[in-house]
Design a protein around this motif. Structure first.
Motif, short mmCIF file in Angstrom:
data_model
loop_
_atom_site.label_atom_id
_atom_site.label_comp_id
_atom_site.label_asym_id
_atom_site.label_seq_id
_atom_site.Cartn_x
_atom_site.Cartn_y
_atom_site.Cartn_z
N GLY A 26 -23.43 3.80 -101.40
CA GLY A 26 -24.40 2.76 -101.09
C GLY A 26 -24.63 2.64 -99.60
O GLY A 26 -23.66 2.62 -98.81
N PHE A 27 -25.89 2.58 -99.19
CA PHE A 27 -26.25 2.40 -97.79
C PHE A 27 -27.07 1.12 -97.66
O PHE A 27 -28.08 0.94 -98.35
N LEU B 82 -14.69 2.86 -100.05
CA LEU B 82 -14.38 3.77 -98.97
C LEU B 82 -15.52 3.79 -97.96
O LEU B 82 -16.68 4.03 -98.33
N PRO B 83 -15.24 3.54 -96.68
CA PRO B 83 -16.31 3.58 -95.67
C PRO B 83 -16.92 4.97 -95.56
O PRO B 83 -16.23 5.98 -95.70
N LEU B 84 -18.23 5.02 -95.34
CA LEU B 84 -18.95 6.26 -95.10
C LEU B 84 -19.54 6.22 -93.69
O LEU B 84 -19.79 5.14 -93.15
N PRO B 85 -19.79 7.38 -93.09
CA PRO B 85 -20.49 7.38 -91.80
C PRO B 85 -21.85 6.69 -91.94
O PRO B 85 -22.53 6.83 -92.96
N ARG C 26 -10.01 1.32 -95.83
CA ARG C 26 -10.33 1.40 -97.25
C ARG C 26 -9.90 0.09 -97.90
O ARG C 26 -8.85 -0.48 -97.56
N LEU C 27 -10.70 -0.36 -98.85
CA LEU C 27 -10.40 -1.61 -99.52
C LEU C 27 -10.05 -1.34 -100.98
O LEU C 27 -10.73 -0.56 -101.66
N LEU D 129 -18.05 3.63 -103.75
CA LEU D 129 -17.19 3.08 -104.80
C LEU D 129 -16.43 4.22 -105.46
O LEU D 129 -17.02 5.21 -105.90
N HIS D 130 -15.10 4.07 -105.54
CA HIS D 130 -14.28 5.07 -106.22
C HIS D 130 -13.41 4.38 -107.26
O HIS D 130 -12.73 3.39 -106.97
#
Length: 248
Positions: free
Chosen positions: A171-172, A233-236, A5-6, A186-187
């Motif tokens: 976002g993909f 946050l990374p998503l699958p 997570r960034l 984005l959070h």
């Protein structure tokens, strides 16, 4: 490798938005995605983003980096396990940061091309221009602050526009392999946008008549976000099908 997570501060996020013919937008999307429509239009645009303090969430703020970035986006929806989900498809990401170019798609989701940015910012005017190193994309936008959103055919007011873009936090983005899409969310607990008035806008992406025949992509509005703490946050990843690859 597990992607971190960034943490960051969105120092400036300029969203320049176009209303687009839905059939034209659909041709630019991978199979699983479809345009998210607002008042009969697809919504697309350019996100011109300056990030500060970018670092893994576990790292001290002193290690944070700063960069100028750009993403071409199309608002989309897709069928998830619990119903329809919304977000954005990103055919192209670009950055002034060599580190982002190397790390994107490796350390964190989102492959980036390199671009040179020219930014001029005063309290009364913001200009962001960029040219990608491969010569394929050029953007030059000038926006002034506005008290309220005027002239948009997509959104009745600033509050409606804010809700729409806040709901598109997933976002993909396209990848070079073409086999999958990288995902990131984005959070922020401090979401806030302001209205902008576009004084000039040129985009080789949206002005390309082969991609967008005359009359199928029209400049609609601009929004500005400033000094907002945020996490990424990374998503699958998502299978991409045979749809669009990187924008040229």
């Amino acid at each position: 490798m597990r992607q971190p997570r960034l943490a960051s501060v969105i120092e400036r996020r300029l969203l320049v938005n176009y209303r687009v013919d839905p059939e034209v937008a659909a041709r630019l999307l991978p199979d699983r995605l479809r345009p998210q429509l607002v008042r009969g239009h697809a919504v697309a645009g350019i996100c011109l983003l300056r990030l500060g303090g970018v670092r893994p969430t576990w790292a001290p703020e002193a290690f944070g980096l700063r960069s100028e970035n750009a993403a071409h986006r199309i608002a989309v929806e897709w069928d998830g396990p619990d119903g329809v989900e919304t977000g954005v498809y990103i055919p192209r990401r670009d950055t002034a940061s060599l580190l982002n170019t190397w790390a994107g798609g490796r350390i964190f989701p989102g492959e980036h091309g390199r671009a040179d940015f020219d930014v001029a910012e005063t309290p009364d005017r913001l200009r962001v221009a960029l040219t990608t190193r491969d010569g394929g994309t050029r953007v030059d936008v000038t926006v002034e602050p506005a008290d309220e959103l005027r002239g948009s055919e997509l959104f009745a007011d600033l509050a409606e526009a804010s809700r729409f873009f806040q709901s598109g936090a997933k976002g993909f983005s396209a990848t070079g392999s073409g086999r999958h899409l990288d995902g990131m969310r984005l959070h922020t607990d401090a979401w806030h946008v302001e209205a902008g008035r576009v004084r000039a806008a040129a985009s080789s992406f949206f002005d390309d008549p082969d991609r967008f025949p005359p009359g199928t992509a029209t400049l609609d509005c601009a929004l500005v976000m400033r000094d907002v703490p945020a996490q990424w946050l990374p998503l699958p990843s998502m299978a991409s099908g045979h749809g669009a690859a990187h924008a040229a």
